[in-house]
Each structure stands twice: as structure tokens, then as C-alpha cells.
Design an enzyme around this catalytic site. Structure first.
Site, PDB file in Angstrom:
ATOM      1  N   ASP A 154      55.224 -31.270  90.021  1.00 38.87           N
ATOM      2  CA  ASP A 154      54.875 -32.691  89.961  1.00 38.87           C
ATOM      3  C   ASP A 154      56.069 -33.554  89.537  1.00 38.87           C
ATOM      4  O   ASP A 154      57.181 -33.045  89.332  1.00 38.87           O
ATOM      5  CB  ASP A 154      53.693 -32.868  88.992  1.00 38.87           C
ATOM      6  CG  ASP A 154      52.701 -33.923  89.439  1.00 38.87           C
ATOM      7  OD1 ASP A 154      53.089 -34.826  90.198  1.00 38.87           O
ATOM      8  OD2 ASP A 154      51.534 -33.849  89.030  1.00 38.87           O
ATOM      9  N   ASP A 214      48.367 -40.193  95.149  1.00 32.58           N
ATOM     10  CA  ASP A 214      47.179 -39.333  95.082  1.00 32.58           C
ATOM     11  C   ASP A 214      46.018 -39.876  95.899  1.00 32.58           C
ATOM     12  O   ASP A 214      45.735 -41.078  95.903  1.00 32.58           O
ATOM     13  CB  ASP A 214      46.708 -39.214  93.619  1.00 32.58           C
ATOM     14  CG  ASP A 214      47.463 -38.150  92.869  1.00 32.58           C
ATOM     15  OD1 ASP A 214      48.534 -37.718  93.340  1.00 32.58           O
ATOM     16  OD2 ASP A 214      46.987 -37.765  91.778  1.00 32.58           O
TER      17      ASP A 214
END
Lengths: 500, 500, 500, 500
Positions: A154, A214
Site C-alpha cells: 500500500d 479505492d
């Protein structure tokens, strides 16, 4: 027609097919988009050994493993910090994972599944746990020692080492090199949300890269936290989150050419089964992700999945498009946002699939998407379907007739899906498995999609619904916020023609 | 409904609540947004010891300290250069600060206030005084030696060390490291106007970061010197100044997720009391800053503040939203700019607050903003209010009934505020104090907002004005350029329900 | 009204006035915008000693020197390469400059003028002559040895050392440091066309910076080679050239605050006299450049200048605005592009000037610009004129009455200008000189603008045309593609009022 | 008219003509845009020795070599990797190139052609073969040793060393320096698709630079993979591919000034002959590339080219514009997208050509482009045609009369082109050759375009179709998706006039 023209054409087709010569990333993994499950969309930080093991059992039991859903990926919030007395290695949370991560990995491996984990190219993970920036070698070795097969990496708290392709790629390359150095094949999945154009540099570092903020479980609602829309969305320096599925699909339209075996545009984990969209919307969502060659990571709670959602996720004919051995993303041929039939866009996506006819002509996937608030009839001409082929406007394929197969026609019935769920043990009626492609690991009845397609399995090819004539077009009634998805195959008479 | 579904939901809610695990920045400060006063908006460079001391006395006297306004921050123009014969340390202007800065700090500390100062990550400050670029360690030590508790650190004359996240973050990190090295807890407030995306890197360096150009005391007037507007405003490489409050509120809408305990989006100092806006506009302004979890720095001349303005700044129910222990920014759920009812946008912002009911459901703040030139009736559906909760469109909370509390209903009367001002000594009738959260410093009758909320203080919870039914919506008449602000609480009957 | 309020106001005004404390760049030059002449717009590469000497004689003869046009700047194309046998020093073209550059400089100095030259922060100049990148110290020393007083430093062929503020500022800083190291005061004028935001870093390096692509002699025609327009033009990474004057004026509207004594936004050299625009357009052009505090470099062929153009360039009342000792750029208060009265925008610009009344209230310059294709009546309210003053919407100045003076009313008659030209020797009837500000060099009858304004010279203050009442507005008929320009002065009755 | 005005004008014209003094890149090549053939558009990876040799024979046989098509460029997919036992030198694919590359180069040289090859400034080429990043010196030496005359250098898999002008230019400069160090003159052609503004830094490194994504054989269809359009297209950080010819022409409109002898904007290889466009569209395409001074690389299969396409590619009058010795790109004078006559834009491009009249006035090329879906009559006024000349709006040339010559009127008949193709050997009836310019290599009947133009060859000047009067305009009926292209020459009476 001269022989030399024919020879040139043959050579051209062969040349296109041989374009990809060497691996993009060197680890040999993800020759087709990875498939599996990730806990984040349904559980966020609420993770535990129990959740993973229960899920893994059901992935096998529902037949999903045998369809190719191979990686069980644990997302953020699993750590309890670093062990200062042991080289600062990461420590699993002893409450969530009392037996440690090796035991979990072993559980997965016993089920012929693979185990994925998560870290972050920053000081902290997004959930404020320890990140791996500056600890890449240590952490890669730790993951390898635990038997981890997959790393999602991430981008939170990256300390400002971003804003430029060179800086971001260096940060991600460091972990990629560390993973390679372990000697264990670990699929490397970048989660930098499309920042700094990872499609330009991701393929020599990793197996996939997120290309947007996202996902959120909705069709097209604008949210300021995912601010980039429309024709300018290719240049989004604030990827954000809460992105609708049409927002993400729009963003990938600009970069479809970057997908290739070993290196994929990642559209984020699936929302099918999480309850925010209608059945038609979920069908469209799964179809979109399939044709764009996104990794297919189930994001729902498998333990409570509804039959109709299972019947989306286990559609082998749609998965076969995603897992097609050619590994080429479909592209958007047109999008219209006219006010006719109310607000909302309609789109046509098409793309090459490896020929299943034994002839020289690729199969073709056709996806019609209806963003309107009502069902409408849509059209796709052969000219548009093959508009990517030279010469533009006059592709040879448009002068051929094609068999049309509906890839959703054979969707499993809700009753059957409910029965599988009730038995908690699927009959594994679909003997195709994506993971067999790269590894030949299954010595059972499973067949790879590539082999299944080669053998003309009607399970993978969908249901014949008609023929489209030369210069013709396909008409379909597409539901509100829905899609239809077809596979075109050259008719036998056309399979070996030299020219048109 | 199955038990496992219920367990999963409980786990999910708990997981969300536990997302934040460690401090973003390590100094332990600003667990809720900092509160205080800064001279710039009202006085610019016209600073002096006298101004600070008089203001501090009134902050205490008007009861503002006891509401949480703790930091008295001296902005630019206080210096007389560097002392070449003493390691180039900064010298206070001997006319403005004849007793030096330590004495001022001590004055603040005696009043149980804290003292903030200002410098600049450049060659000069914005006012052309000596900047700290290249002098970070020296200056941090100087500030610490003076007893400074807060540093606002500006961005003028930065010599071109900008234009990239890595370059800017490095410039600001240098001072952050120097402050930490002093051993004195000094709240670190970045003032780089949102340049180079500080929300991406600020939280591991500092306690807050400005995310826009300088505020100007107006509702929505466009000014070329603050050029970014609308849906593209998230990417503003020329932050400028003279930004209207709606301009700033729009800009923060894209990055609300970046706010967290210890690290806040700073919307700039308040204009309440400076005379440029109407009372309705100031109420909206204070409400906006509150829900976005901006630091609340009073920017008016406290010595001449009008009663109605004091009655905005001392609204404990609104401050309690800003100082809510959950520390999560509200987000914009929708904004409409239709021409209906004339030009101007209407907006809905909502956000989670820690539950005050003892049940599992968070409280919710609801802010309706009317940018039209006339009062209109606005609507907020429960579906929209809870649209951030999965599954989208079907949040469990939308099927519950909620108590609606008006957070401005108990605003202090102008008469009472005038009396407090006249007495020059408030009655400190509001026994809540934001600063008690982090420190427990007050051993008197003051209670932290967290404890006050936990004890169900009606002062903090606002006035009950009704109930909204399941699947219902809230209607309110919102004044021109104004706002209404509600707290929703789960009704007793719903507090412990398992499912809906 | 309380005394404390009055004191605060006084303090505030004083504080604003004292904001600028130290020099931005250290060379002490350009405390007001530089004035002079540059050959490029009229002659491009067709340069010679003869051209410069003839021009210099006429600058003196027409009285332009005595108005402040001091620098005679030789642009590109003067060099014959480098002398490999003499440290690679630059060699003047022996045909164009047979006596060398020192002789030219001396000629200028004898006339009490100053001599400017040109080089480029790249491998080549824009005209493909030798650039100074990598030769900064050598070239700075050469210029100093020749007696050069001014360096225009261009951006062509910069080898890719651009695209980031840090990279570009470093490239320009190198030459700035080299110039400073020579010990000779050399005004340093950056010509990087606004690339990489020079307004952020130019002021600590240089005396001015170009903020747009090259000017072209036209009002508002779009040209793809100067592609940035409208509200997004602040972020122009392709500055280009062939920019219209309204395009440049729009671009500077975003960054007016960056102008300050010693460091100016450079809008490029004037086109007045080059024949591409109407008289009204040239009047507007000169007015715009004046209020934006741009350097005023005449760009016409002085030897053939038309009387009406000379009468623009020698308007002391307009120059006095540009050379005002406060050194603050005007700003755009509004721009409307409504279709009323046809296409084209109308604009209001206003800005502070040092008070000429002896009172506490600044004078104010008001510029109304009409971009329509016909003359229209325009309005400027006091509220808008003073909208930059806090509190917004209620500035104290809007409640005062103001004397209105037309700065173009006393423009020299064409007959008189023609007579000056015919005599080839002006009568130097305007005894004001901008250059006296910084140096006090003239011991003759010349007076600086600052002193002239202080002494209430009506030549500098324009012609009284009326009074605007409190809360009133100014109406004016503004010609097509033209402007009116006023100076407002507080009326005697208001000069020392404490409050309103 | 005064003598001094006349002298100034003469000087000005001379000055403009002498602006370019030294070579941009030092290798002396491409003083006019390079011409030749490249296999990619027609064959992609399907390359072989046979293809190149057959093509080369026909380039000579069809008379194309003698028109200037000199470079035969082999694109991607020729390599079989590196030879680890020989310094990691590149190995040609032994099947495609059994005799090796030196033999191919020799074949070309024997035909008086030159040989170009391809590599990539990255880890892999776009076709996933070995790239040259990190191997620049080795590979440059290899190319030189093989007798390569031209290198096309691509941008795929660049490992993230991009996103900034400094980073990208460094990557490309490394190879340029390596090529120069070989001592062999190798034309260096950057193929970085316009990323990081190569027009800013390319000219000191290379002979040309691609300024857009890859061309596709279509007029104007939008494709998301080439996302930048319209007035904002100058700033395209995702160049993409599948760009229509009008998309590319639009993008170059912003940067026409960057083209100069030795350093050209490369609009990508021609599509003429590839079958995707109409004859009118191909005529417009070739005209556009010609006036923009793009390299002219034939992209079709020469072995199967249609007569009408050959008759486009061999139009010497159009080529003479491209190869004009002045080397200045035309610019877009206007573009209108009004709805009149249906959708689609109309455009006027004009540019200076070296005078062919012996007088002081440049010739002028005029290109009218019709993007509408029907033929329309278009107008070009002399004011617009000469709008680039100062003073704007009043150029002297607009007051002259001009001879108008149609550059497509003498296009070879299809019959004649078919006969040439049938004979497989052209009659070389056009004795002009672009390559003679730089080298004087041909001692036969060929003449350079420069000399041909000087000698007033009607083959190069087109057909006289009339005269345009002072202040007049040119009218022409322009076909749908087509263009007309004229050369204007000063009439004899005006050739030596002093003034107007």
C-alpha cells in the site's frame, strides 16, 4: 488477390500475436490476472485466523478454488509492531493470529490455496500499523519465511516520497527487489492507487498495480473524495477513495494497453456480494473487471454470500474471458452521454481473445454497458467492434459472419447456488482452473482455462444465441445499470479464409 | 437472522472504531484539533506584548480558555533579526517585546494558557523578516528555551525548494525533527497553504497543515488571487490568498479522510468577529470549521469583540463536535448547484461522532449549508446522511429512528454575552475544556469534552427538536448564506438492537 | 467610538505599510519597477552600436530619460561566440559592435543612462548564440568588466533543467550569485516566461521575472502558441509566445501579490508604437502595465516613433502610478464576460498608492478596462474599489468622499509631441525622474516621483474631474478596447478623520 | 517614405532570416526534416531482411529515393537478446536477419539509401525485446559498427525515469552522447511521445522528437487511449496511442516554433497507403505533415502501394514545402468549430517559405483544412495569412498582390503512378532530392530542393491558378475531410518594392 498480400497479412497477424516476448516482471507469476479473495471490502480491520480459515474452507467448498480463486489475502491490521530484540521483524497480533502466520499459510497450502499478506511502502500502513518503508529486506524475508505467496503493498504515510515517477517507482522497486531476493515466488501487487502513473513503470517491478482510488459499492455516484471524472480523469493526482465502479472503469479506459501477461491494471477488489448494488449492477461490475483483465479478488464475506452473488462469481464463461491466454485487455470503442433516454452513459467495450475455432481469427469479447436509468436497446456494429484493427473503418473481420454467444446465459440458477451454499460443499462441476495455467499443479480433473478453451468447452464459450452477418450489427436490450457480454467466434466457413 | 451475521456486524463496527492505532506524529499533541487565538487576521504585523497580554486576559475572562481556546499564537513580524555574536539566534523586536519572549510565554503559562510563535521555512517570513530555512536547529532550540508551545511554520520565500512532495516534505521535516529534538512538546502547525499535497505527508511530520490559500472574510466571492474553484479545486498549485470560506470548504471536501487525531486539515484561522460577514454567515463558518475538524483559532480582536460574535465562538455544543474524541472529519454527502431558487450551491455534510447513548451506534453530525441568496427549505434523508456506511444505499442506520438535536438552539443570548464582555470576566458557566483531554491538567471543575459527552451533558448535546423516523428525512429552513447543524442520537429503543 | 478602536485602526494601517522590511534581492536595485528601452520587439536580431547610440540620444532628447526610462537594453544576437584563448569569454560581434561593448556602455553612461545586456540560462540563446549555462561566473565577470548595469537572462535551450521549481531556481540562482559576486550592481531580470512559478522564488534571486510567454502586439486574439486563457491560466506549463496583452494581464491577475520593491512581475516589453493596436488599445496597454507594476521597457523604434505614441509613453501621471513609492501592484476586483453589449470582458482593477494628501488614507488607482467591441458606460463602486480592505464589504474608505483625478486628461497633445520629435530634443518639461529614487544621482532640476508626489505636483496627480460621494460609485464611458484610469484622493475633510 | 524606415525594414527582414546561427544538435544532420520509410505502421513486428531489401528496391524503383526518401528504418522486434560472452552486445534475430545487420546496411548503402534502426530508452523495447537503458555506449558502438545511419529511440519500460524534464532529458542525452562519441553521423530520432516536453530540450540532444502518442489511420475519431483534445491538449501527460491525424495536428499547433533546421517536431510516421482513410483525407494528412515540417516517413507497404497513394507521396511540390531551406514550421492562424455546416473544425495554417522570386518577400504556404462532413467554401484573407508578421493587423504583405499556386494541381495521374508501379521502376522524372541539401552526394542529374526552388522549377512551385489582390482573400472549395494547399509568391511588380 496476390499471394504477397496474403503472406503479409498472415505475417502481420502472427507478428501481433508474438509481440510479447519476455516476462514483464521476472517472477513468472500472474500470467493471467490473479484470482482470489481479500478481506478488506467486507471486514476492514476485523481480521483473524478464524476468518481466513473459515473463508478458505468455503472457497474450496463452493467450488471457487477450482474456478481459479486461489489467493486468500489478508489485508491491513494484522500486526502487533516490530520485535526490537529480533532484528525488528514484524510480529503478528497474538490475539487475532494466536498460532502465527506460518500456521495460517500452512492451512492455506493444505487446501491447495495460496496465502497473501499486506504491507505498506510508508512509515505506517493505512490503518496506522507498522509500515515497511526502510524495512523492505527484513520484511520480505519475514514474509518468505512464513510461506507467504502474495504481497499487497500500500501507499499510506509515504513520507512525501511521491509526486514523481522516479521517486515512487524507486520506493516500490525496493520491495520488489527484496521479494525477488528471497528466492520464493511472491506475487507482488502494488496498491498505490494510480499515483505517479504506475502503468508506466509497474510492469518491470510488479505483477499488478492499482490504477485508481479505492472502490465503493455503488454504480456511479459522485463523491468529492474521488474527484476525477470524465475525459480528464486520466490525470488524477488525488486518487482518493469511494470511487464508483463506473468511475474506475472510465479511468482504466485510458490505459488498457498497459495490461499484459504478468502485469495487470488492478481495478480494486470486487464488491459483488456486499449489498450496495442491484443484481444487474453486479453482473455489469463483474463483466467489466473481467474484460479489463483486472485481478479478480472477491471482496465479500464468503460465509454469508447470497446465492445470486455466488452465481455471478462462479460464471466460468466470464472468468474465461478474464483468464484468456492472450492476456489482452478490452478497450472502450465508444461512450455516448447523450440525453436521449435520460441521463447516464452507454458504452461499448470489445477485445481480442485467443481463437477457439482453430482458425486464424481471434475470438472477440463484446460488452455493452447501459448507464441509463431504464432498459434500452443498444447496438454494436462489426465496424465498431473491430475498430481497433487496421485498416480502421475497413477491418477484414467486419466482412465476415460471426457466431454470437451469450456469456451470461448459462449463469448458475439461484436454486443451485443456494444448494451449494447449503451443503457448504460445492460439487465442483466446473472442471476449469485458472491456476493450472502457470503451474500445472492439479493432477485431477481440473483443466486450465487455456486448455478448456482449446477443447471447445461450451461451459467456457457461453450459449449460442445467433449469428451476426457481414457488415452487420448486434442488437441487445440492456437492463438499467447493466450489461450484456458476448463472445464472437468466426463461423466455420470463415475460419481459414485468406482474404475478404 | 443468523448469529454469525450479527457477530460480523459487531466486529465490523468495532474494527472501524479501532482503525487508528498509533500516533500520526509522535509528539502526543493535538489529539483533538488545537484551539486558540492568532493575531494575524485582525492585526497582521501590528503585534506587541501588550496585545498578547490583553488578549490572554480576556480569553480567560470571557471563559474562552475554559472552552478549550488554549494557544495564544503570535504570528509574523515579531523579530529584529539574528544575533551574529550569539550563534545567529533570533532576536525579538525590543520595541514590540521589551521584556523578551520568555516573559510573554511565562505570562501565558501563568494563565494556564500556552504560547505559540511563528516562523517560516524560507529565507524570509512572509513579512520579510528572517526565516528559519537553514537555521532550523538553532531556532527550534531558541523557541524551546523561551517556553514556546506551538510553532506555526510558513512557506514564503522558500527559494524554490518546492513543486514536489519530496522536496517540500523534506523542508518541513527538518524543522519537525529539530522541534522534537528539543525535548519540549511543541505543537507543529504547517502553513504551506496546501502546496505539494501536505495531507499526504503532513501527518508523520506535524499536527496540522494548511490545505488552502489564506482565508478572507467573505462568503463566496471569487478572487483571481485564489484561483481554484469547483470540482477541479483539489489540484491547486497556486493556493494564493483571499480565499472565501466556501472556497476553502470546497477544497477540504476532497481530503476529509486525511484528518485524524494528532494530524488535522487546517482551514485557516477564523474570521468570526472581523466584520466582513453576516451573523448567519459566521454561524455557518464556525459550523463548517467545526465539522471539518479544523483547528479553531480565533482571528478577531478579542478586546473589541461583539457580543453576537462571542456567542458564536463560545457555543460548547458546536465545539464539542470539533473536539469529539473520535476525531473523524465529516464529509460532503452532496452539493447541488441547480438554478432553482437562484444561484448558489446547497450542501449536506455529515460525519460520525462518538456515541453518547451507551449503545453501539455512533452519533451523527448533520450540517445543511445554504449558499443561495434567500432562505430555503432543505432536506436530508437518512439514506444520504449515512451514505458513507456500507452497504451503500442500505445502511442499517437508515432503518432506525433518531433523536434530532439542534446545536445552535442553545446559543448564548446577546445580552448575556454582552454582560460577560462588560464584566470583562466571564462566569465560566461552561465547565468543559478541550485541553483536558490530552493532559488532565485542570483539577478544578472543568471536564473534558470527552467526559462531558460521556456524561450526557445537555450543554454539549444541543436541544432536542424532534425525531426522524426510519427511512425518513430531516427538513429545515436554512437562512440565506447560512447553516443548520444537528446531532443525531440513536433513540433508546434502538441503542442496542442487533440488526434491522 | 472608543479610542482603542481608533488606535487599533491606526496601528493596522501602519502595520500594513511596514510589511516590507528588508530587500527581497540584496542588490538594492529596482525599488520601483525598472524603466528603459529594449530593442527586441521592434528589431529582433537586427542590432548594432549605431542603433543603440541613436536610440539613447533620442531617449534623452525626447525627455524620456528624465521621465525615468533609464536602461538601454541590448537583447539577443550581439555575440560572435567565445574566445577559446581567453578563458572562453564572450566576444561581441565585431561588425555589429566594432568598438566593443565597453564603448557602448560608456556612451550610455555619458548620457546618464544605463546599459543592459542579454544572455540565456541555457546552451544557446533563443537566437542560437552562445548561452551562459555553465559559464555563469565567466560571463558575469565579463558583463561587469564592460560596465553593464542590467542583465536580461533568457530560458531557451536549457537542456531540460526545468519542470520543477528547485531545478529552475537553481539554474537562475547560479547567475544571480555570480552577478552579486562581481561587486557591480547589476539589475537582474529573469526571462523564464513564468515557467516553474518564478513568483515563488524569483524575489530572493532577482529584480524581476517574466510571468508569461512573449507579448504580441494585439489586444486579445487567441493564438495556439500561447495556449492558456481564462480562469485556469494561472497554471501554464507551456508559456509560449504571441500572447495578447489581455492574455498577459489575465495571467498576472493571479499573482499580483508577488510584486514588491526590488522584485517585480514582468509583463514583457511594451508594444506601444509598434503599430499593431489602436490608440485606445495602447493607452489601455500602458495603463495596465503601469498598475501591475511591470517594468516599463519601451519596445518601439524610438527613431520613428509617432507623436501620439510618444504622448502615451511620456505621461508622467501614469508613470507616477507605476513608480509609486509604496510599490504595491493593483489587483483585479472583478471581471465580467457577460454577453451584454457583445462579446469581450470588462474589468476593474484598483490598488493602493502612497497617500499624497498628508493624511492617513492611501490614494487609490482605479482602472476600468473595456474589452467589448463598442464604447460602453462602466461603473466602479467604492465598495468594489476598496474590496481588498478588511472588513470586506464594509471598508471604512467606502464611507468617505474622494476626489477623482483623470490620469489621462493631461496627456501631451499630438502637436506638442510632434514638435518634440521634430526638434529631436525635448524640452524636458517634466521634471520628474524615476531613477532619482534609488540613487539621488541627478543634481539638476529633476525630482523623484516620490518627491514629486509628496509635493503635490499636479503633473503627477492628473486632472480633477469630480468627487465621488460616500457609498457612491464612479461612472465612465470607456472606449472599445480601451481604459480609463483615475487616482482617488481623500478629500481634505476626510484626511485626518479617525473613524467613520 | 523615409530612407531610414526602409533601411530598418530591410534590416529586420535580414535579421529574421539570420536568426538561426549554429546547429541545434551538433551532428549536422536533418537540416531539413528527414524522409524515408519505416515498417511499423504496416508490419509492426513482422520484420525481415527480405522486407527491407524488397522495400529498398522499390523505393529506388518508384523514384522515391530521388524525391528524398532516403532512410530505410527498421523498427522494433529485430533482436534476439544480448550476447553475454561478447560484452552484452545486441544480437540480431538470426531467422529474420540471417546475414546480420551489417549486410542489410550495406545493401542500403549500395542503393544510395541509408539504414535506420530502433532501440528503447528502457529495460525493454515496446515489443518486450532488450532495451538500451544502461547499455547506451555498447549499443551505440554496435549500431555504428553495423553501419547504421539513424536511430529511432523509444520510451517503453523506462523504469520510472520520467515525469520531469531533467530526468527524461538525461535518459535521452546519454544515448545521444554515446552516438556522437562513435564518430559516425547517426541521425537521432527521439520517440518519447511528447512526454516531459521534449520540444524544450530535444533540440540540443537529437534531430527530432515525437510530440504525441502514436498515430492511427483515421481522421478524427476520439479514442480514450489518446485522451487529450482541444485547447488543453498542449499539456498531455498521457500521450497514449491511437491518435487521429487531426488530434496530432492540433497538438503540434502549440509548439510549431520549436521546429528548426536540425531539430524537428515529429508527428509520427505517415499512414498514407494503409487504407484507413479516404483519398481526400490522405491528401490532407500529407499536406499537414509537410507544412508542420514533420519528418516524412512512409508507413505503408511499398510492395503493395496503390497508385493513388504513390501519387500523394511523390508530389514534389508538397515535399518542397516540407524541405524548404528556411526550415520554419507553418502555424495555425485560426480554427473555428462553429456548428455552421455541421460538426467539425475548419482551420487555416500558413507559414514562411524561402523566396523563390529573387525579391525580399518570402513565399508563403497556405493550407486550408476542412473537418466538416461536407465540402464547403473556405476563405483566407491576406490579413490572416500574414497575421504572424508585425505589425499585427497591418502587415505590409497584406497590401501586396500575390500569385497563387495550387500545390496539388500537378499531382501525378493514377495511370502514370500505376505504370510506374507496374514497371517496378520509376522514370525518376523528378530530378529533386532532399538529401542533396546537406551532403551534395549526388553528382547526377538530381538537384536539391533548395536549388530547384532557386531555379524556379515549376515542378516544385505548383500550378498558377490566379492572383490575390491587395487586402484580398483566397476562396477555395475544400472537400469533406480534406485540404487545399497553395504557395503564394510576390508578383513581379512587388518583388523589390521598398514600402507600401
Amino acid at each position: 488477390m496476390s499471394m504477397s498480400f496474403q503472406a503479409a497479412r498472415l505475417a502481420f497477424v502472427a507478428a501481433i500475436a508474438s509481440l510479447v516476448r519476455v516476462n514483464a516482471v521476472d517472477n513468472g507469476l500472474a500470467r493471467t490476472p490473479q484470482m482470489g479473495w481479500n478481506n478488506w471490502n467486507a471486514f476492514a480491520c476485523d481480521v483473524s485466523e478464524e476468518l481466513l480459515v473459515q473463508t478458505a474452507d468455503l472457497i474450496v467448498g463452493y467450488g471457487l478454488r477450482d474456478l481459479g480463486y486461489e489467493y486468500v489475502v489478508l489485508d491491513d491490521c494484522w500486526s502487533a509492531g516490530r520485535n526490537a530484540s529480533n532484528n525488528n521483524t514484524l510480529i503478528p497480533d497474538p490475539i487475532k493470529f494466536p498460532r502465527g502466520m506460518s500456521a495460517v499459510a500452512e492451512d492455506m497450502h493444505v487446501l491447495d490455496l495460496k496465502f497473501g499478506m499486506y504491507s505498506d511502502a510508508g512509515r505506517y500502513t493505512c490503518g496506522m500499523y507498522e509500515g515497511s518503508l526502510g524495512h523492505e529486506t527484513t520484511d520480505a524475508n519475514t514474509f518468505a519465511s512464513w510461506g507467504v505467496d502474495y504481497l499487497k503493498y500500500d501507499n499510506c504515510y509515504n513520507e512525501g516520497y511521491a509526486g514523481n515517477q522516479a521517486i515512487s517507482s524507486e520506493r516500490y522497486r525496493t520491495m520488489g527487489d527484496a521479494l525477488n531476493a528471497t528466492g520464493r515466488p511472491i506475487l507482488y501487487s502494488l496498491c498505490n492507487w494510480g499515483e505517479d502513473y504506475p502503468w508506466n513503470w509497474g510492469s518491470t517491478i510488479a505483477n499488478s498495480w492499482r490504477m485508481s482510488g479505492d472502490i465503493f459499492d455503488m454504480w456511479d455516484k459522485y463523491d468529492a473524495r474521488c474527484p476525477c471524472e470524465g475525459k480528464d480523469a486520466w490525470n488524477c493526482e488525488l486518487p482518493g477513495f469511494h470511487c464508483s465502479i463506473t468511475n474506475i472503469m472510465n479511468k482504466v479506459s485510458f490505459i488498457v494497453s498497459k495490461a499484459q501477461p504478468g502485469a495487470w491494471n488492478d481495478l480494486d477488489m470486487l464488491e459483488v456480494g456486499n449489498g450496495g448494488m442491484t443484481d444487474d449492477e453486479y453482473v455489469a461490475h463483474f463483466s467489466m473487471w473481467s474484460v479489463a483483465k483486472s485481478p479478480l479478488l472477491i471482496g465479500a464475506d464468503i460465509r454469508k454470500i447470497l446465492p445470486q452473488d455466488l452465481a455471478i462469481l462462479n460464471n466460468a464463461a466470464v472468468i474465461a474471458v478474464n483468464q484468456d491466454p492472450m492476456g489482452q485487455s478490452a478497450g472502450r470503442r465508444w461512450m455516448y452521454e447523450t440525453e436521449e433516454n435520460g441521463p447516464g452513459a452507454i458504452q461499448l467495450w470489445t477485445g481480442n481473445l485467443r481463437s477457439t475455432t482453430g482458425g486464424r481469427w481471434n475470438d472477440m469479447v463484446v460488452l455493452l454497458i447501459n448507464g441509463k436509468d431504464r432498459a434500452i436497446e443498444m447496438n454494436a456494429t462489426l465496424i465498431d467492434i473491430f475498430s481497433d484493427v487496421r485498416p480502421k473503418g475497413k477491418p477484414a473481420q467486419a466482412s465476415m459472419a460471426w457466431e454470437v454467444r451469450d456469456l451470461w446465459a448459462d449463469r448458475m440458477s439461484t436454486e443451485k447456488a443456494a444448494a451449494i451454499i447449503a451443503a457448504a460443499k460445492g460439487n465442483s462441476t466446473v472442471p476449469f482452473n485458472a491456476t493450472a495455467i502457470a503451474e500445472g499443479r492439479f493432477n485431477t480433473t481440473q483443466t486450465s482455462y487455456a486448455d478448456g478453451l482449446k477443447s471447445n468447452s461450451s461451459i467456457l464459450l457461453g450459449k449460442v444465441i445467433g449469428t451476426v452477418e457481414p457488415q452487420g450489427n448486434i442488437k441487445a436490450t440492456v437492463p438499467k445499470h447493466g450489461a450484456v457480454m458476448y463472445r464472437l467466434r468466426a463461423l466455420p466457413s470463415d475460419r481459414n479464409i485468406d482474404e475478404l
